[in-house]
Motif scaffolding. Sequence first.
Motif, mmCIF file in Angstrom:
data_model
loop_
_atom_site.group_PDB
_atom_site.id
_atom_site.type_symbol
_atom_site.label_atom_id
_atom_site.label_comp_id
_atom_site.label_asym_id
_atom_site.label_seq_id
_atom_site.Cartn_x
_atom_site.Cartn_y
_atom_site.Cartn_z
ATOM 1 N N PRO A 174 0.856 -1.118 0.103
ATOM 2 C CA PRO A 174 -0.085 -0.062 -0.154
ATOM 3 C C PRO A 174 0.821 1.297 -0.112
ATOM 4 C CG PRO A 174 -0.756 -1.564 1.700
ATOM 5 C CD PRO A 174 0.351 -2.117 1.058
ATOM 6 N N MET A 175 0.511 2.372 -0.743
ATOM 7 C CA MET A 175 1.068 3.641 -0.788
ATOM 8 C C MET A 175 1.415 4.232 0.422
ATOM 9 S SD MET A 175 -0.078 5.335 -4.320
ATOM 10 C CE MET A 175 -1.827 5.192 -4.289
ATOM 11 N N GLU A 176 0.337 3.994 1.370
ATOM 12 C CA GLU A 176 0.482 4.775 2.590
ATOM 13 C C GLU A 176 1.637 4.157 3.425
ATOM 14 O OE1 GLU A 176 -3.787 3.686 4.293
ATOM 15 O OE2 GLU A 176 -2.411 4.966 5.492
ATOM 16 N N ASN A 185 4.511 11.529 1.718
ATOM 17 C CA ASN A 185 3.225 11.218 2.129
ATOM 18 C C ASN A 185 2.687 10.565 0.712
ATOM 19 O OD1 ASN A 185 2.079 13.310 -0.043
ATOM 20 N ND2 ASN A 185 2.817 14.500 1.637
ATOM 21 N N ARG A 186 1.484 10.213 0.937
ATOM 22 C CA ARG A 186 0.812 9.453 -0.161
ATOM 23 C C ARG A 186 0.677 10.103 -1.425
ATOM 24 N NH1 ARG A 186 -4.951 6.112 1.179
ATOM 25 N NH2 ARG A 186 -5.708 6.168 -0.952
ATOM 26 N N ASN A 187 0.151 11.033 -1.407
ATOM 27 C CA ASN A 187 0.004 12.234 -2.536
ATOM 28 C C ASN A 187 1.340 12.063 -3.420
ATOM 29 O OD1 ASN A 187 -2.544 12.496 -2.920
ATOM 30 N ND2 ASN A 187 -2.433 14.629 -2.341
ATOM 31 N N ASP B 23 -5.496 13.238 -7.689
ATOM 32 C CA ASP B 23 -4.729 12.258 -6.636
ATOM 33 C C ASP B 23 -5.472 11.836 -5.730
ATOM 34 O OD1 ASP B 23 -5.159 14.247 -4.828
ATOM 35 O OD2 ASP B 23 -3.344 15.312 -5.103
ATOM 36 N N CYS B 24 -4.841 11.046 -4.631
ATOM 37 C CA CYS B 24 -5.616 10.374 -3.836
ATOM 38 C C CYS B 24 -6.610 11.167 -2.748
ATOM 39 C CB CYS B 24 -4.948 9.410 -2.971
ATOM 40 S SG CYS B 24 -3.927 8.246 -3.841
ATOM 41 N N GLU B 25 -5.779 12.283 -2.581
ATOM 42 C CA GLU B 25 -6.578 13.060 -1.512
ATOM 43 C C GLU B 25 -7.700 13.978 -2.203
ATOM 44 O OE1 GLU B 25 -3.430 15.147 0.776
ATOM 45 O OE2 GLU B 25 -4.647 16.924 0.532
ATOM 46 N N GLN B 53 -12.169 7.045 -12.848
ATOM 47 C CA GLN B 53 -10.898 7.020 -13.408
ATOM 48 C C GLN B 53 -9.730 6.669 -12.352
ATOM 49 O OE1 GLN B 53 -8.932 9.447 -16.306
ATOM 50 N NE2 GLN B 53 -11.223 9.958 -17.310
ATOM 51 N N HIS B 54 -9.775 7.447 -11.371
ATOM 52 C CA HIS B 54 -8.817 7.334 -10.266
ATOM 53 C C HIS B 54 -8.992 5.826 -9.790
ATOM 54 C CE1 HIS B 54 -5.736 8.411 -7.323
ATOM 55 N NE2 HIS B 54 -6.448 7.930 -6.635
ATOM 56 N N LEU B 55 -10.345 5.621 -9.122
ATOM 57 C CA LEU B 55 -10.605 4.435 -8.653
ATOM 58 C C LEU B 55 -10.082 3.196 -9.323
ATOM 59 C CD1 LEU B 55 -14.257 5.103 -7.357
ATOM 60 C CD2 LEU B 55 -12.119 5.023 -5.963
ATOM 61 N N CYS B 57 -7.563 2.939 -11.442
ATOM 62 C CA CYS B 57 -6.018 2.647 -11.165
ATOM 63 C C CYS B 57 -5.690 2.807 -10.023
ATOM 64 C CB CYS B 57 -5.591 3.433 -12.154
ATOM 65 S SG CYS B 57 -5.290 5.263 -11.976
ATOM 66 N N CYS B 58 -6.116 3.058 -8.878
ATOM 67 C CA CYS B 58 -5.709 3.220 -7.582
ATOM 68 C C CYS B 58 -6.386 2.301 -6.690
ATOM 69 C CB CYS B 58 -5.844 4.728 -6.937
ATOM 70 S SG CYS B 58 -5.073 4.866 -5.301
ATOM 71 N N LEU B 59 -5.736 1.067 -6.149
ATOM 72 C CA LEU B 59 -6.287 0.074 -5.447
ATOM 73 C C LEU B 59 -6.626 0.506 -4.043
ATOM 74 C CD1 LEU B 59 -3.535 -2.909 -6.261
ATOM 75 C CD2 LEU B 59 -6.103 -2.671 -6.680
ATOM 76 N N GLU B 60 -5.849 1.502 -3.435
ATOM 77 C CA GLU B 60 -6.083 1.805 -2.286
ATOM 78 C C GLU B 60 -7.330 2.726 -1.948
ATOM 79 O OE1 GLU B 60 -1.973 3.005 -0.217
ATOM 80 O OE2 GLU B 60 -1.724 1.908 -2.125
ATOM 81 N N CYS B 61 -7.476 3.596 -2.953
ATOM 82 C CA CYS B 61 -8.734 4.458 -2.738
ATOM 83 C C CYS B 61 -10.038 3.654 -3.145
ATOM 84 C CB CYS B 61 -8.641 5.671 -3.966
ATOM 85 S SG CYS B 61 -7.518 7.150 -3.508
ATOM 86 N N ASN B 62 -9.588 2.667 -4.101
ATOM 87 C CA ASN B 62 -10.787 1.964 -4.394
ATOM 88 C C ASN B 62 -11.169 0.911 -3.194
ATOM 89 O OD1 ASN B 62 -12.698 0.682 -6.475
ATOM 90 N ND2 ASN B 62 -11.597 -0.940 -6.285
HETATM 91 ZN ZN LIG Z 1 -5.850 6.948 -4.847
#
Ligand SMILES: [Zn+2]
Lengths: 221, 83
Positions: A174-176, A185-187, B23-25, B53-55, B57-62
């Motif tokens: 995980p990125m975090e 940080n994650r961003n 981005d994630c934030e 789109q972000h979801l 390609c981003c496992l974590e946010c998803n």
């Molecule tokens: Zn994300």
Amino acid sequence: MSERTERTNEAWLAALRGETPDQPEALEDLRSRLQRGIFYYLSRERSDLAGLSNHDVTQMAQDMAQDALMRVIENLESFRGDSLFTTWAMRVAVRVAISDLRRARYRDFSLDALTAESEPAWLSLNPVAGDKLPLPERAAEQREVLTRLQESIHEALTDRQYQALVAVAVNNVPMEVVAERMGTNRNALYKLVHDARRKLRAHLESQGMSMDYMMRLFEDR
Amino acid sequence: MDEQLHKLIACIFDQHADNNPIDCETCSIHFHRLAELVAAGASVNELLPEVQQHLDCCLECNEEFQALLSIIVAENSGLVASE
Ligand SMILES: [Zn+2]
């Protein structure tokens, strides 16, 4: 909490800020609601926790809800009223819970363990996973492409980009977790990985290596 | 093919995120509002395609969004035990 005591967003905010006399009840209502939500998630949606006893999951949900409640109170002013207050609070709680789970899972891994050590596993010039051996010419081509890939990675990427790409994109850490180990940080890490893959792609494409070509070369047949 | 090699190649050539400034934030700021709307039958892609789109390609946010959504859906249908 019964329907009767369901608060409006304004009532939640006023109570939690201590502007009305029911602050203690509001804190407890919210904590218990977050705990129930987290417990549901841990017990119903997380197959990786299936080995834990009900008691352990309850304890875990309790601790997470307590942390989440504090986080919600600290960030009360960032709630903009664009959903039910309790949904927003649950979002905060989910983040706390999932972060905890991710950190716990990788607690004993150093950054090196998350990046460098895994190198032989994916760049071991032995691309064939199954038991079918490729024809000699194909094997030679595969070796050549892997060598070029390896060279590209070292030529095109900085050490940090390399570490980030391997940990996140190859090892699925995980990125975090990676961000914490790398002191960022994650961003910022998301952007680092993003830039790394773009640079690498441009580098490979400039040498005539497309995804189709590489996937076809290494596919099992 | 070696699974890690496959992942690496797929990742390098993944163009999902290329034209996506989110981005994630920025993505997660929408989660509470989206979770309520999606629980009521809306689609993320129609509401906020850049978040979808972000979801993708981003496992974590998803993972975080799906977790929140599952709780909200369960709460709405009375599946989350009340005391
Ligand atoms: Zn994300």
